[in-house]
Write a protein that holds these residues in place. Structure first.
Motif, PDB file in Angstrom:
ATOM      1  N   UNK A  92       9.210  10.603  -0.555  1.00 15.16           N
ATOM      2  CA  UNK A  92      10.238  10.664  -1.592  1.00 15.16           C
ATOM      3  C   UNK A  92      10.164  11.981  -2.356  1.00 15.16           C
ATOM      4  N   UNK A  93       8.961  12.461  -2.643  1.00  9.96           N
ATOM      5  CA  UNK A  93       8.804  13.744  -3.323  1.00  9.96           C
ATOM      6  C   UNK A  93       9.265  14.888  -2.425  1.00  9.96           C
ATOM      7  N   UNK A 119       4.658  14.069   7.840  1.00  7.69           N
ATOM      8  CA  UNK A 119       3.960  13.231   8.807  1.00  7.69           C
ATOM      9  C   UNK A 119       3.447  11.962   8.122  1.00  7.69           C
ATOM     10  N   UNK A 120       3.622  10.841   8.789  1.00  2.00           N
ATOM     11  CA  UNK A 120       3.048   9.567   8.352  1.00  2.00           C
ATOM     12  C   UNK A 120       1.762   9.368   9.144  1.00  2.00           C
ATOM     13  N   UNK A 121       0.676   9.079   8.442  1.00  2.00           N
ATOM     14  CA  UNK A 121      -0.635   9.001   9.092  1.00  2.00           C
ATOM     15  C   UNK A 121      -0.990   7.560   9.443  1.00  2.00           C
ATOM     16  N   UNK A 122      -1.279   7.335  10.719  1.00  2.00           N
ATOM     17  CA  UNK A 122      -1.714   6.019  11.148  1.00  2.00           C
ATOM     18  C   UNK A 122      -3.157   5.739  10.780  1.00  2.00           C
ATOM     19  N   UNK A 123      -3.978   6.799  10.676  1.00  2.09           N
ATOM     20  CA  UNK A 123      -5.386   6.668  10.292  1.00  2.09           C
ATOM     21  C   UNK A 123      -5.659   7.619   9.122  1.00  2.09           C
ATOM     22  N   UNK A 124      -5.184   7.274   7.936  1.00  2.00           N
ATOM     23  CA  UNK A 124      -5.338   8.192   6.797  1.00  2.00           C
ATOM     24  C   UNK A 124      -6.781   8.437   6.398  1.00  2.00           C
ATOM     25  N   UNK A 125      -7.692   7.487   6.723  1.00  2.00           N
ATOM     26  CA  UNK A 125      -9.094   7.659   6.345  1.00  2.00           C
ATOM     27  C   UNK A 125      -9.702   8.903   6.988  1.00  2.00           C
ATOM     28  N   UNK A 126      -9.152   9.319   8.127  1.00  4.08           N
ATOM     29  CA  UNK A 126      -9.696  10.490   8.822  1.00  4.08           C
ATOM     30  C   UNK A 126      -9.332  11.797   8.137  1.00  4.08           C
ATOM     31  N   UNK A 148       0.838  -1.207   0.000  1.00  2.00           N
ATOM     32  CA  UNK A 148       0.000   0.000   0.000  1.00  2.00           C
ATOM     33  C   UNK A 148       0.867   1.248   0.000  1.00  2.00           C
ATOM     34  N   UNK A 149       0.394   2.286  -0.667  1.00  2.00           N
ATOM     35  CA  UNK A 149       1.139   3.538  -0.707  1.00  2.00           C
ATOM     36  C   UNK A 149       1.253   4.125   0.698  1.00  2.00           C
ATOM     37  N   UNK A 150       2.387   4.697   0.983  1.00  2.02           N
ATOM     38  CA  UNK A 150       2.606   5.364   2.266  1.00  2.02           C
ATOM     39  C   UNK A 150       1.639   6.542   2.403  1.00  2.02           C
ATOM     40  N   UNK A 151       0.904   6.596   3.491  1.00  2.31           N
ATOM     41  CA  UNK A 151      -0.037   7.693   3.729  1.00  2.31           C
ATOM     42  C   UNK A 151       0.697   8.813   4.445  1.00  2.31           C
ATOM     43  N   UNK A 152       1.051   9.852   3.708  1.00  2.00           N
ATOM     44  CA  UNK A 152       1.867  10.909   4.293  1.00  2.00           C
ATOM     45  C   UNK A 152       1.421  12.275   3.791  1.00  2.00           C
ATOM     46  N   UNK A 197      13.346   2.881   6.822  1.00  2.00           N
ATOM     47  CA  UNK A 197      12.314   2.834   7.841  1.00  2.00           C
ATOM     48  C   UNK A 197      10.922   3.171   7.377  1.00  2.00           C
ATOM     49  N   UNK A 198      10.754   3.574   6.100  1.00  2.00           N
ATOM     50  CA  UNK A 198       9.426   3.900   5.599  1.00  2.00           C
ATOM     51  C   UNK A 198       9.347   3.513   4.127  1.00  2.00           C
TER      52      UNK A 198
END
Length: 404
Positions: free
Chosen positions: A211-212, A186-193, A149-153, A385-386
């Protein structure tokens, strides 16, 4: 999917995106267990694809995945349930075992094209290119990430709020933010929110892969720097460079995208620092002057973004790469003319393919247009790590005595 709870919604999204990304490999497995010249109804094939993906690439217990798959086939064609049961059981017995063996082999450094195809559900040409361009270790890492899955950031828009304030807003919205590998990310633990928070619409935060963000960080943007950005797209990197204090002229060939980017600059609070120009990067006619940094964010195959764009793997044709490389060289060559003496020229893609990356830079440096430049740094993103997309960035420097 609105009626599903967050966990079921996440699984449904995982199944859909994964099935699209692995489509060719799933079809190979399904077809290998059918009689010669057998034809499947499209809905039956779709049901088998979804179920095969769950059996092969998710952690669902095999018996559960097969049983659910049979019911999914039955839901679209009751008469095909028996066929679905037979095919899915063969996939669970034979293809899952072959995948496990492939994963075991690469752990011991025995990397083959076929094993990369299975592990990443990649077409043969892409697996071949990965091994040639990234080497065995890099190709295995790429194959493993291909279905992840794509990193939610997100990145903080520090033109509007501090990174600390953005962290608080994300936490209050239930996004469970953790500090990312780039300052202000920031990396999101609950991206749906995030969708319901309104933070993206308000441009308080910017959806952006680490990366961008790393590419922008490596550009070395400084306050007051004059920047020409060629290939603006939606303008996320424009905002990040403006947050660093640059004054940009941002070129985008698509008129609708350019207009949308201009509106986004206003919403982000950086319209006074970013001038959006609709122009063709191959031969700009609406750009004047010289710049301290010329940043070419080139159109590319996107092979470094399979987790975010799962349709790429099986829709992209290998024959298209040569045309993209030619276009990239044209844009880089024309853009270089706007680099002031002593300025930097940066070239970036979201592809791992050497043909779009190092080969384009080498061709430019070997040309008359590249005679006044030297390569200062070059490489692909590496953020331990990500899981991130793969971006390439080369930074060139123009000699201080160079003349346009």
């Amino acid at each position: 999917m609105g009626a599903l709870d967050p966990r079921d919604r996440a699984l449904a999204m995982r199944l859909v995106l994964g099935t699209v990304s692995a489509q060719g490999e799933l079809d190979r497995a399904i077809t290998s267990h059918l009689r010669a010249r057998s034809k499947l109804e499209p809905l039956v094939r779709d049901a088998l694809r979804v179920s095969a993906f769950e059996i092969l690439y998710l952690d669902t217990p095999t018996q559960v995945a097969v049983s659910q798959g049979v019911e999914l086939v039955r839901s679209v064609n009751r008469r095909a349930a028996g066929l679905g049961n037979a095919v899915l059981r063969r996939i669970a017995e034979e293809d899952a075992a072959a995948l496990a063996e492939a994963r075991a082999r690469v752990e011991f450094g025995n990397v083959t094209i076929v094993d990369l195809q299975r592990i990443g559900a990649l077409p043969e040409w892409l697996a071949t290119r990965a091994l040639a361009d990234l080497g065995p270790e890099g190709a295995v890492a790429y194959a493993r990430r291909a279905l992840a899955p794509a990193c939610a950031s997100v990145a903080a828009n520090t033109a509007r709020r501090s990174a600390e304030d953005c962290a608080g807003l994300l936490a209050d919205a239930g996004c469970e933010p953790a500090l990312g590998p780039i300052p202000g990310s920031f990396i999101l633990g609950m991206p749906a929110a995030l969708a319901a928070s309104g933070l993206v619409e308000a441009c308080d935060v910017l959806p952006c892969d680490p990366a961008a963000q790393d590419v922008v960080a490596r550009l070395g943007v400084e306050p007051g720097m004059r920047v020409l950005e060629v290939g603006q797209g939606r303008g996320t990197k424009s905002i990040l460079m403006a947050c660093a204090g640059a004054r940009l002229t941002s070129v985008e060939v698509d008129a609708k995208k350019s207009a949308a980017a201009a509106a986004r600059m206003s919403a982000a609070g950086v319209a006074d620092r970013v001038m959006c120009v609709c122009d063709d990067g191959r031969e700009p006619t609406r750009v004047d002057g010289s710049f301290d940094l010329v940043f070419v964010d080139a159109p590319c195959s996107g092979t470094g973004t399979l987790g975010r764009h799962p349709e790429i793997a099986w829709s992209l044709e290998e024959d298209a790469i040569a045309g993209l490389a030619s276009l990239q060289l044209q844009i880089l060559t024309s853009s270089a003319a706007f680099a002031a003496p002593g300025a930097r020229l940066a070239y970036s893609t979201c592809s791992f393919l050497r043909q779009e990356d190092e080969d384009v830079v080498d061709a430019f440096l070997a040309s008359p247009a590249g005679a006044g430049f030297r390569l200062a740094s070059s490489g692909r993103t590496d953020l331990p790590g990500v899981d991130t997309d793969t971006h390439f960035l080369a930074v060139l420097e123009r000699a201080a005595e160079a003349k346009r």
